[in-house]
Design an enzyme around this catalytic site. Structure first.
Site, PDB file in Angstrom:
ATOM      1  N   TYR A 125      21.723 -34.093 -28.586  1.00  0.00           N
ATOM      2  CA  TYR A 125      20.598 -34.931 -29.012  1.00  0.00           C
ATOM      3  C   TYR A 125      20.449 -34.845 -30.519  1.00  0.00           C
ATOM      4  O   TYR A 125      20.399 -33.750 -31.081  1.00  0.00           O
ATOM      5  CB  TYR A 125      19.301 -34.480 -28.336  1.00  0.00           C
ATOM      6  CG  TYR A 125      18.103 -35.329 -28.719  1.00  0.00           C
ATOM      7  CD1 TYR A 125      17.989 -36.638 -28.258  1.00  0.00           C
ATOM      8  CD2 TYR A 125      17.106 -34.823 -29.545  1.00  0.00           C
ATOM      9  CE1 TYR A 125      16.895 -37.429 -28.618  1.00  0.00           C
ATOM     10  CE2 TYR A 125      15.996 -35.602 -29.902  1.00  0.00           C
ATOM     11  CZ  TYR A 125      15.907 -36.906 -29.431  1.00  0.00           C
ATOM     12  OH  TYR A 125      14.833 -37.680 -29.777  1.00  0.00           O
ATOM     13  N   ASP A 216      24.129 -30.072 -36.615  1.00  0.00           N
ATOM     14  CA  ASP A 216      22.723 -30.424 -36.427  1.00  0.00           C
ATOM     15  C   ASP A 216      21.982 -29.150 -36.044  1.00  0.00           C
ATOM     16  O   ASP A 216      21.989 -28.730 -34.889  1.00  0.00           O
ATOM     17  CB  ASP A 216      22.583 -31.500 -35.344  1.00  0.00           C
ATOM     18  CG  ASP A 216      21.136 -31.975 -35.198  1.00  0.00           C
ATOM     19  OD1 ASP A 216      20.249 -31.380 -35.859  1.00  0.00           O
ATOM     20  OD2 ASP A 216      20.902 -32.928 -34.435  1.00  0.00           O
ATOM     21  N   LYS A 244      12.143 -29.280 -37.678  1.00  0.00           N
ATOM     22  CA  LYS A 244      11.347 -28.343 -36.877  1.00  0.00           C
ATOM     23  C   LYS A 244      10.838 -27.124 -37.682  1.00  0.00           C
ATOM     24  O   LYS A 244       9.898 -27.274 -38.428  1.00  0.00           O
ATOM     25  CB  LYS A 244      12.114 -27.973 -35.611  1.00  0.00           C
ATOM     26  CG  LYS A 244      12.321 -29.254 -34.755  1.00  0.00           C
ATOM     27  CD  LYS A 244      12.779 -29.056 -33.343  1.00  0.00           C
ATOM     28  CE  LYS A 244      12.700 -30.403 -32.615  1.00  0.00           C
ATOM     29  NZ  LYS A 244      13.945 -30.876 -32.049  1.00  0.00           N
TER      30      LYS A 244
HETATM   31  C1  LIG Z   1      14.371 -32.419 -32.280  1.00  0.00           C
HETATM   32  C2  LIG Z   1      15.756 -32.702 -32.691  1.00  0.00           C
HETATM   33  C3  LIG Z   1      16.100 -33.806 -33.467  1.00  0.00           C
HETATM   34  C4  LIG Z   1      15.102 -34.883 -33.821  1.00  0.00           C
HETATM   35  O1  LIG Z   1      14.092 -34.393 -34.637  1.00  0.00           O
HETATM   36  P1  LIG Z   1      12.694 -35.229 -34.707  1.00  0.00           P
HETATM   37  O2  LIG Z   1      11.911 -34.498 -35.748  1.00  0.00           O
HETATM   38  O3  LIG Z   1      12.114 -35.160 -33.347  1.00  0.00           O
HETATM   39  O4  LIG Z   1      13.041 -36.610 -35.102  1.00  0.00           O
HETATM   40  C5  LIG Z   1      17.405 -33.939 -33.898  1.00  0.00           C
HETATM   41  N1  LIG Z   1      18.345 -33.041 -33.563  1.00  0.00           N
HETATM   42  C6  LIG Z   1      18.058 -31.965 -32.797  1.00  0.00           C
HETATM   43  C7  LIG Z   1      19.130 -30.986 -32.490  1.00  0.00           C
HETATM   44  C8  LIG Z   1      16.761 -31.773 -32.326  1.00  0.00           C
HETATM   45  O5  LIG Z   1      16.491 -30.740 -31.538  1.00  0.00           O
END
Ligand SMILES: *Cc1c(COP(=O)(O)O)cnc(C)c1O
Length: 413
Positions: A125, A216, A244
């Protein structure tokens, strides 16, 4: 509001509870019920809710105004802090969400290489933008995982399973993509760990095929340890995305990496990126305050608590003779309702999602807020205590007893 919520995972069956307030490891709903929270805002709150250091820093910031549309010193402070802990990030750009961070990192990779094709991991994701909303299990032709995403928008997105270096090698050789984007520890299908040499091999084959490697680390950054997964597994990506935790619970995203790539980003270069709220003073302030609280000792304690919880959970399940799989690392944990270890998305799909949903509902009745979906990860924070963990294990015992109609006395847990 579609589904009554602002983001789909919040639509807990039969209806979500509304929250009034939260502090430390606890969250209170509007009816006055209290829960030990393992959802923790889906990842940002490694210090727990309403940490006084973050509260104080943000309060002081608010007195000075909170949105200027100009550079501020806090950008430099946070950038330098990130560069110190993640040396692969030689240059970075602040944005407002993880979604924007991965979207922009992919654009930078495409702009820098002049190539269009990208590769992602099945079930990985990277936020909610078009290029990464691809259905799993569609080998030759990519199919969108959402309505409204034109075939054109994803025709250059290829996928390979996690922990499968041969499939990746193959695709890199054939497609010569601009980049591979990968969560070094998968966190959005539940926690799935890389096998011993997987990430090292990922680095090797991407390098050999002139494909940029994007880690990521929106979840793993500053969570697994100070330097994130790239430090823990000793693998240096070309680009990294963060979010985050680095916003301390306020909206943030960051993409950064090799200077020569990042210099392609506007206004230094021709890869466009912009945002009204990019580098928002409150997010920067909360992020800095959060990182300042985190230290070696804190990581040791909080990761130890994760080890304790997973160990106690495994013991409990063994005693109750329930064959499910406990996975995680550090502060991440989840129970997969499947017998085999989960190594990739297809493995995760073998889980009994209804059983998980029921378990999560029973746990809420026990006063524990778990991630409501089988394919999410639970998070432990520095605010959780050993007593919280012990209480949680007792709650799991009761919940499993109900789930499987077990005739056992759970009072001893
Ligand atoms: C949460 C998340 C995102 C997206 O971040 P948002 O601040 O919700 O747009 C992208 N990559 C990973 C791995 C995530 O856990």
């Amino acid at each position: 509001m579609p589904g009554g919520v602002s983001s789909p995972v919040r639509a807990i069956d039969p209806y979500p509870f509304y929250v009034h307030k939260a502090s430390d490891s606890r969250i209170w709903d509007v009816d006055g019920n209290v829960y030990i929270d393992y959802c923790m805002g889906y990842g940002p709150l490694i210090l727990g809710h309403a940490h006084p250091a973050v509260q104080e820093a943000v309060t002081q910031r608010l007195k000075l105004g909170w949105d200027y549309g100009t550079p501020i010193e806090a950008e430099i402070a946070l950038a330098e802090r990130i560069q110190k802990d993640l040396p692969s990030i030689e240059m970075l750009r602040f944005v407002s969400t993880g979604t924007e961070a991965t979207m922009s990192a992919i654009r930078a990779a495409r702009g820098f290489t002049g190539k269009d094709i990208i590769v992602k991991i099945e079930g990985g994701y990277h936020g909610a933008h078009d290029a990464v909303l691809v259905k799993a299990g569609s080998a030759a032709i990519s199919t969108a995982s959402s309505l409204g995403v034109p075939a054109e928008a994803i025709k250059n997105t290829l996928q390979v399973p996690f922990n499968d270096i041969e499939a990746l090698s193959d695709v890199l050789e054939k497609a010569e993509p601009a980049c591979l984007i990968i969560e070094p520890v998968m966190g959005n299908i539940g926690p799935v760990l890389p096998e011993t040499t997987y990430l090292t091999e990922v680095r090797k084959v991407t390098e050999e095929n002139d494909t940029l490697l994007i880690f990521d680390e929106v979840i793993t950054g500053f969570r697994l340890c100070t330097g994130g997964a790239q430090c823990l597994y000793n693998v240096t990506p070309d680009l990294t995305t963060l979010g985050k935790i680095v916003g301390g619970g306020f909206p943030i995203g960051i993409f950064g990496g090799k200077k020569e790539i990042m210099e392609c980003v506007a206004p230094s270069g021709g890869v466009f990126n912009a945002g009204t709220f990019s580098g928002h003073p409150v997010s920067l302030t909360a992020g800095i305050a959060t990182l300042n609280v985190l230290n070696e000792e804190g990581y040791k304690r909080v990761n130890g608590l994760g080890d304790l919880l997973r160990r106690m959970l495994v013991d409990l399940l063994e005693e109750l003779d329930i064959r499910v799989t406990v996975q995680g690392i550090g502060t991440l944990f989840q129970i997969f309702f499947t017998e085999k270890p989960v190594k990739n998305y297809q493995d995760a799909l073998t889980s009994d999602v209804d059983a998980y949903k029921k378990l999560a509902a029973f746990m809420r009745e026990e006063g524990i807020f778990l991630a409501p979906s089988q394919f999410e990860t639970n998070f432990i924070s520095l605010a959780h205590s050993n007593e919280d963990v012990e209480y949680t294990i007792r709650a799991y015992a009761n919940a499993f007893k109900r789930l499987y109609n077990l005739d056992v006395d759970t009072a001893g847990y």
